[in-house]
Design an enzyme around this catalytic site. Structure first.
Site, PDB file in Angstrom:
ATOM      1  N   ASP A 204       1.241  -1.283  -0.159  1.00 14.91           N
ATOM      2  CA  ASP A 204       0.073   0.183   0.031  1.00 14.91           C
ATOM      3  C   ASP A 204       1.180   1.268   0.009  1.00 14.91           C
ATOM      4  O   ASP A 204       0.201   2.060  -0.086  1.00 14.91           O
ATOM      5  CB  ASP A 204      -0.870  -0.025   1.442  1.00 14.91           C
ATOM      6  CG  ASP A 204      -1.764   1.107   0.842  1.00 14.91           C
ATOM      7  OD1 ASP A 204      -2.428   0.844   0.172  1.00 14.91           O
ATOM      8  OD2 ASP A 204      -2.383   1.590   2.253  1.00 14.91           O
ATOM      9  N   SER A 228      -6.827   5.333  -0.245  1.00 12.06           N
ATOM     10  CA  SER A 228      -7.602   3.662  -0.385  1.00 12.06           C
ATOM     11  C   SER A 228      -9.148   3.231   0.067  1.00 12.06           C
ATOM     12  O   SER A 228      -9.494   3.563   0.734  1.00 12.06           O
ATOM     13  CB  SER A 228      -7.067   2.840  -0.034  1.00 12.06           C
ATOM     14  OG  SER A 228      -5.027   2.871  -0.108  1.00 12.06           O
ATOM     15  N   GLN A 278      -5.064  -1.927  -7.065  1.00  9.05           N
ATOM     16  CA  GLN A 278      -6.121  -0.726  -6.362  1.00  9.05           C
ATOM     17  C   GLN A 278      -7.142   0.466  -6.663  1.00  9.05           C
ATOM     18  O   GLN A 278      -6.542   1.155  -8.055  1.00  9.05           O
ATOM     19  CB  GLN A 278      -4.986   0.142  -5.140  1.00  9.05           C
ATOM     20  CG  GLN A 278      -5.403   0.630  -4.002  1.00  9.05           C
ATOM     21  CD  GLN A 278      -4.428   1.291  -3.606  1.00  9.05           C
ATOM     22  OE1 GLN A 278      -4.269   2.047  -3.200  1.00  9.05           O
ATOM     23  NE2 GLN A 278      -4.239   0.437  -2.117  1.00  9.05           N
TER      24      GLN A 278
END
Length: 286
Positions: A204, A228, A278
């Protein structure tokens, strides 16, 4: 033992409260919300604690609410499937009585197959050419904003060595492809599941930054809002998270305040070990 290693292991070392119930804590930082990779990694650990003899091959997750770093996170595991080849777990992260995050983790028993191919690793400078010492020799380093230098040099559980340093000076990457070398800051125990969870934690970092590369912007820009929204990851081949891995990223689409970003993660020898996708919020502050 390195402080960074202790921090990462403590982050991923959950307390078991009941058969399918675990509790995790956040490190003491100045962050206003829990780092997304932390919740992914901890939720994966919770799922792995309920499965024997198999490793995760994919995860699919949603960030529902911002996490509060001041209080523990409860992880509730649901055992959805225990099949002959595949095992499925759903984990919900809970704070203040609300779900803040949800993840599906699929485990697979190893098997042989005649199909075996992969994407080719990009040709980029090795991490040894991108140390803080090497970067500091470049003329641009003196002009680099102080907060970016601190970020690059800071002690953290994950080491990051970005390849395209010109992005921090407004350079536009017209094809939107950026690369970062990553690894844990110190050696991890020889537990394959822990290395998977550590890479999920690291995955991430910087990924949404790929959506800014075409514009010569970075997520350090305080005029931007980013977060996110969902995260998916597939594990292909064995690796160690404490060895250098190349994270090749791009962003094929951005629209309506959302950006899609993708990543391929390679070992230095060119072996593709994982893929990531993502979608995140990425927009100008009003």
């Amino acid at each position: 033992m390195s402080k960074s290693l202790i921090d990462l292991i403590s982050i991923l070392d959950l307390e078991q409260l009941e058969v399918n119930l675990f509790r995790g804590s956040s490190p003491k930082t100045s962050w206003q919300r829990v780092f997304g990779g932390q919740v992914i990694g901890q939720a994966m650990v919770a799922a792995c604690r309920t499965v024997e003899g198999r490793l995760p091959h994919s995860i699919h997750c949603y960030f529902i609410l911002p996490g509060d770093p001041q209080i523990p996170i409860i992880y509730q595991v649901e055992r959805l499937r225990d099949g002959k080849s595949y095992t499925t777990r759903r984990v919900t992260a809970i704070q203040h009585g609300n779900a803040i995050f949800s993840i599906m983790v699929s485990f697979h028993a190893e098997e042989e197959n005649s199909f075996d191919h992969q994407e080719t690793m990009p040709d980029v400078p090795p991490p040894e050419k991108l140390t803080a010492e090497e970067v500091s020799k470049q003329p641009m380093f003196k002009e680099m904003p102080e907060f970016i230098r601190r970020y690059y040099e800071a002690d953290r559980p994950i080491e990051l060595r970005p390849v395209e340093l010109g992005r921090y000076f407004g350079q536009k990457i017209y094809d939107g492809r950026i690369h970062v070398w990553i690894r844990t800051a110190a050696k991890l125990p020889d537990d394959p599941a822990l290395h998977l969870c550590a890479l999920a934690y690291a995955s991430d970092f910087s990924l949404l930054d790929a959506s800014m590369a075409r514009y010569g912007r970075t997520l350090f820009d305080k005029r931007l809002m980013s977060a996110s929204l969902d995260h998916a990851m597939w594990f292909h081949r064995p690796f160690r998270a404490d060895d250098w891995l190349l994270y090749a990223q791009d962003s094929p689409s951005a629209q309506a305040g959302r950006a899609l970003t993708r990543g391929l993660i390679f070992k230095p020898d060119g072996t593709l070990v994982a893929s990531v996708a993502q979608e995140g919020m990425a927009r100008e502050r009003k």
